[in-house]
Scaffold this motif. Structure first.
Motif, PDB file in Angstrom:
ATOM      1  N   ARG A   1       0.882  -1.170   0.000  1.00  0.00           N
ATOM      2  CA  ARG A   1       0.000   0.000   0.000  1.00  0.00           C
ATOM      3  C   ARG A   1       0.914   1.211   0.000  1.00  0.00           C
TER       4      ARG A   1
ATOM      5  N   ARG B   1       0.967   4.508   0.540  1.00  0.00           N
ATOM      6  CA  ARG B   1       1.159   5.441   1.662  1.00  0.00           C
ATOM      7  C   ARG B   1       1.806   4.770   2.870  1.00  0.00           C
ATOM      8  N   ARG B   2       1.592   3.489   3.048  1.00  0.00           N
ATOM      9  CA  ARG B   2       2.194   2.754   4.158  1.00  0.00           C
ATOM     10  C   ARG B   2       3.611   2.290   3.826  1.00  0.00           C
ATOM     11  N   ASP B   3       3.828   1.868   2.578  1.00  0.00           N
ATOM     12  CA  ASP B   3       5.046   1.134   2.252  1.00  0.00           C
ATOM     13  C   ASP B   3       6.108   1.883   1.462  1.00  0.00           C
TER      14      ASP B   3
END
Length: 152
Positions: free
Chosen positions: A113, A115-117
């Protein structure tokens, strides 16, 4: 007249300094623009036990995004399911996977993802590392420390 000279001189001085020293501006813009050109590597390893009795199914793994289907793969222990992706303009890139092993051992998980990664996966060669084990699906951003992120 002096005010007019100042109004013209300052923008010209600023433009001239950018021409002489473009690296400061370029470095700032390059950081944001380069995020879109980084190729992220998603690795999902089958680290399930090798000593399975005959007749037990291998790990079935299927990953996809809203625009791309990586496909279903029946994996033997020790195999790696690997694909690459880039972050789209709005940082909405997302790959979800479905893992199935044994009866009752199934899990949906988000393998990537944006925005997370996009920051945590840059730590280890732009790679998101996943390991499917007998007690869940583990994540690592350095290939040393593993966390059971999705228990069975």
């Amino acid at each position: 007249m002096a005010d007019l000279k100042k109004m013209i001189a300052f923008p010209m001085l600023a433009a001239f300094s950018l021409l002489l020293c473009p690296s400061a501006t370029a470095a700032t813009n390059a950081t944001n623009e380069d995020m879109m050109f980084i190729n992220y590597h998603i690795h999902i390893g089958n680290d399930l036990p090798y000593d399975m009795p005959p007749g037990y199914p291998s790990l079935n793994l299927h990953c996809r995004s809203s625009h791309r289907d990586i496909g279903l793969k029946a994996m033997l222990p020790g195999e790696d399911y690997t694909f690459d992706t880039k972050v789209d303009l709005f940082a909405t890139t997302r790959f979800s996977c479905y893992a199935q092993w044994l009866e009752g051992k199934q899990q949906y998980f988000t393998a990537f993802r944006a925005r997370r990664d996009e920051h945590r996966c840059r730590k280890y060669h732009n790679s998101c590392l996943w390991s499917v084990r007998d007690d869940g699906i583990y994540f690592s951003d350095d290939n040393s420390n593993w966390f059971n992120t999705y228990p069975w």
